[in-house]
Design a protein around this motif. Sequence first.
Motif, PDB file in Angstrom:
ATOM      1  N   GLY A   1     -15.206 -41.304  10.206  1.00  0.00           N
ATOM      2  CA  GLY A   1     -14.533 -42.410  10.869  1.00  0.00           C
ATOM      3  C   GLY A   1     -14.959 -42.528  12.321  1.00  0.00           C
ATOM      4  O   GLY A   1     -15.996 -42.000  12.734  1.00  0.00           O
ATOM      5  N   PRO A   2     -14.141 -43.189  13.131  1.00  0.00           N
ATOM      6  CA  PRO A   2     -14.518 -43.426  14.532  1.00  0.00           C
ATOM      7  C   PRO A   2     -14.383 -42.197  15.427  1.00  0.00           C
ATOM      8  O   PRO A   2     -14.593 -42.285  16.625  1.00  0.00           O
ATOM      9  N   VAL A   3     -14.032 -41.046  14.838  1.00  0.00           N
ATOM     10  CA  VAL A   3     -13.841 -39.847  15.653  1.00  0.00           C
ATOM     11  C   VAL A   3     -15.161 -39.409  16.286  1.00  0.00           C
ATOM     12  O   VAL A   3     -15.200 -38.985  17.444  1.00  0.00           O
ATOM     13  N   LEU A   4     -16.256 -39.495  15.516  1.00  0.00           N
ATOM     14  CA  LEU A   4     -17.557 -39.033  15.993  1.00  0.00           C
ATOM     15  C   LEU A   4     -18.331 -40.187  16.622  1.00  0.00           C
ATOM     16  O   LEU A   4     -18.356 -41.303  16.098  1.00  0.00           O
ATOM     17  N   SER A   5     -18.994 -39.896  17.718  1.00  0.00           N
ATOM     18  CA  SER A   5     -19.871 -40.884  18.338  1.00  0.00           C
ATOM     19  C   SER A   5     -21.175 -40.962  17.555  1.00  0.00           C
ATOM     20  O   SER A   5     -21.503 -40.070  16.766  1.00  0.00           O
ATOM     21  N   LEU A   6     -21.938 -42.041  17.784  1.00  0.00           N
ATOM     22  CA  LEU A   6     -23.229 -42.178  17.111  1.00  0.00           C
ATOM     23  C   LEU A   6     -24.159 -41.031  17.466  1.00  0.00           C
ATOM     24  O   LEU A   6     -24.893 -40.520  16.608  1.00  0.00           O
ATOM     25  N   LYS A   7     -24.130 -40.603  18.717  1.00  0.00           N
ATOM     26  CA  LYS A   7     -24.981 -39.496  19.139  1.00  0.00           C
ATOM     27  C   LYS A   7     -24.646 -38.235  18.353  1.00  0.00           C
ATOM     28  O   LYS A   7     -25.549 -37.509  17.904  1.00  0.00           O
ATOM     29  N   THR A   8     -23.383 -37.973  18.168  1.00  0.00           N
ATOM     30  CA  THR A   8     -22.967 -36.788  17.405  1.00  0.00           C
ATOM     31  C   THR A   8     -23.374 -36.910  15.943  1.00  0.00           C
ATOM     32  O   THR A   8     -23.827 -35.942  15.320  1.00  0.00           O
ATOM     33  N   GLN A   9     -23.249 -38.103  15.358  1.00  0.00           N
ATOM     34  CA  GLN A   9     -23.672 -38.315  13.972  1.00  0.00           C
ATOM     35  C   GLN A   9     -25.163 -38.035  13.807  1.00  0.00           C
ATOM     36  O   GLN A   9     -25.577 -37.353  12.865  1.00  0.00           O
ATOM     37  N   PHE A  10     -25.976 -38.582  14.732  1.00  0.00           N
ATOM     38  CA  PHE A  10     -27.422 -38.363  14.646  1.00  0.00           C
ATOM     39  C   PHE A  10     -27.762 -36.882  14.789  1.00  0.00           C
ATOM     40  O   PHE A  10     -28.635 -36.361  14.089  1.00  0.00           O
ATOM     41  N   ARG A  11     -27.070 -36.204  15.723  1.00  0.00           N
ATOM     42  CA  ARG A  11     -27.353 -34.792  15.940  1.00  0.00           C
ATOM     43  C   ARG A  11     -26.999 -33.965  14.705  1.00  0.00           C
ATOM     44  O   ARG A  11     -27.747 -33.077  14.300  1.00  0.00           O
ATOM     45  N   MET A  12     -25.867 -34.283  14.073  1.00  0.00           N
ATOM     46  CA  MET A  12     -25.467 -33.546  12.870  1.00  0.00           C
ATOM     47  C   MET A  12     -26.427 -33.827  11.718  1.00  0.00           C
ATOM     48  O   MET A  12     -26.793 -32.912  10.957  1.00  0.00           O
ATOM     49  N   ALA A  13     -26.857 -35.074  11.574  1.00  0.00           N
ATOM     50  CA  ALA A  13     -27.793 -35.418  10.492  1.00  0.00           C
ATOM     51  C   ALA A  13     -29.132 -34.716  10.697  1.00  0.00           C
ATOM     52  O   ALA A  13     -29.715 -34.177   9.746  1.00  0.00           O
ATOM     53  N   ALA A  14     -29.626 -34.729  11.944  1.00  0.00           N
ATOM     54  CA  ALA A  14     -30.891 -34.041  12.234  1.00  0.00           C
ATOM     55  C   ALA A  14     -30.768 -32.549  11.959  1.00  0.00           C
ATOM     56  O   ALA A  14     -31.700 -31.913  11.449  1.00  0.00           O
TER      57      ALA A  14
END
Length: 662
Positions: free
Chosen positions: A154-167
């Motif tokens: 949901g909106p808890v994570l920022s896009l930067k955090t999402q990209f970092r976790m995916a990488a």
Amino acid sequence: MKKPAATSFVPDRTQENLLLFSVFFVAAPHLLNLGWAIVLYFSLMAAWRFASGYRPALLPGRLLLFLLTLSGAALVYVDYHRFYGREAGSSLFLVGLGLKLMEMRNRRDVYLVVYLAFFVALTQYLFSQSIALAVYTLAAVALLISVLIGLNAGPVLSLKTQFRMAASLVAQAMPIMVVLFIFFPRIAGPLWKLPDDPSSAKTGLSDIIEPGSVSRLALSREPAFRADFEGPLPLPAERYWRGPVFWHTDGRRWTLPPERGRNTVQAPAFSGPAYRYTITLEPHQKRWVFALDLPKVFPENLAQTPEYLLLTPQNVGERRQYTISSYPNYRTGELSPAEREQGLQLPDRPSARMLRLVERWRRSSSDPKDIVNNALLHFREEPFVYTLNPPVIRDKPVDIFLFETRKGFCEHYATAFVYLMRVAGIPARVVTGYQGGQWNPVGKFLEVRQADAHAWTEVWLSEQGWTRVDPTAAVAPHRIEQGIDLDRQMADHEVSFSPVGRALADAAFDLHDWYDQARLIWASIDHAWNQRVLSYNPENQKRFWEALGIVDWRGLITWLTALLILCGVLVGLWLRPRRKPKAADPAMAAYNRFLKKMAKNGLVKQTGEGPRDFALRAASERPEAKEAIGAITTLFLRIRYGRQADPRDIDQLRRRVRAFRV
């Protein structure tokens, strides 16, 4: 029992835009692979979905969605006339992805869109397996995983955090991927068998020869194959890579004979040194394996025709490697009556001027060798021109070329020479393949491109058997000695030769043109990728296992288990909680320097003594520094405990501590 209704999907604008961007990013490489109508259809669906995110009323209803589905299927059928095959199947996936975007209304639909996008990414490997596509696919996978992370968090994570976790997840998976790639048993051939797809044929030599059939390749940079030599390179004049051999002509077109088994091959008598090399053959949808003239030792799964052409069991639809030994010096066997008949076949009676020309050579000498030399001298001394742009000849192409236009490419000279030899009663045939190759001093291999496609001839002489004669060498010797300058040839659309020839084979890598350097380096990387990754077939995997001592399933399972455990341990160490070091406090660092200066003069701050108490005691013992001590202490307390510290106070504190003297 009534099924629960699907969870309503309340889109987050940022997450939905990220999903649309990721899907379009995944589909982008198909711009180069599929028809423009299919790509345009998908782009319109994606744009429509993007607009409906701001105006939900734009979403299509059931009837319109049904019509869109029919139109998408019709586009695929109109473009490819079927729904299976490489292009048609990939188009269906892309059309389905676009349609699924239009009916995305709940969480389940979003998951289906993401999973379908994974399949679309996979279809791109049907068209290319390059390093660039592999890196691009990893980025696409990371984007799709970031969408899944955002969908669940949901909106808890920022896009930067999402990209970092995916990488991070992709990076953790890569060691396991490498271990499975190396040790998981590979099957022979591809994972699935695609039906014959006419549009999937690669550029390369044709199974017919007619004017323009070879010259059409002269502007192509596409690699035909690469060769790694175990010893010295063959001389430029020896770099003839044997391909299809042509016997029969109707006066304009030359065609191949029916394939015959390996048992009919007459073994040549070889002499002199041999060249041993490994050839990495690009897909060309034919059975031909281009070997240095003349191959003697080759893999058992290859057959050899009576014309000494090597053949694979099936068409070469994927990159393959073969280790071959060839001898440039050889003598073939006797000529059979059937071969003599084929080698003297003429479609009709030669013209009077052709007969006069051949008769003049015969009067000079009846020896076949002398007739061959007289024909080469004729090509050398008469005003023949070697060109990519010869005039079009509609009727009697050999006769018109020899006596009127005198402009042509290698196929013109080879077919005309064979025709003349047959008129003279000398058995002859046309050989096609490749001549030359560019030496790569970085990767230490010879790269043969489609632009190196060539046609030459063989004549049968009683003392030597089938003997190579290249009439192009008589007209344009630089073609054989120096090779092709493809950059100039592409710019001028005319035959150009390299001024440095093949001296690069013995020269150090000292090129001044950065573009050429970059191209050679990239070709070396691509060649290593082809050898180590794309050519990792069951045979290469077996050899690698044997080098590690793996001889049975028990050894394989032991290695695989140990390496997977090692990967798990490394990932665990990477993910273990780390105690973050406290960031240095600039105010405390400056105050500690102040305390050190005071301690050097016998004033030491006592345990439990606060900054203000210490300042009062120090001021009473050093009244001359009372003002400076008070200012430093006040600044320090304001920075450390004030409600809103001024960033300029840090600089002022540092300056006062630096200037402090007792």
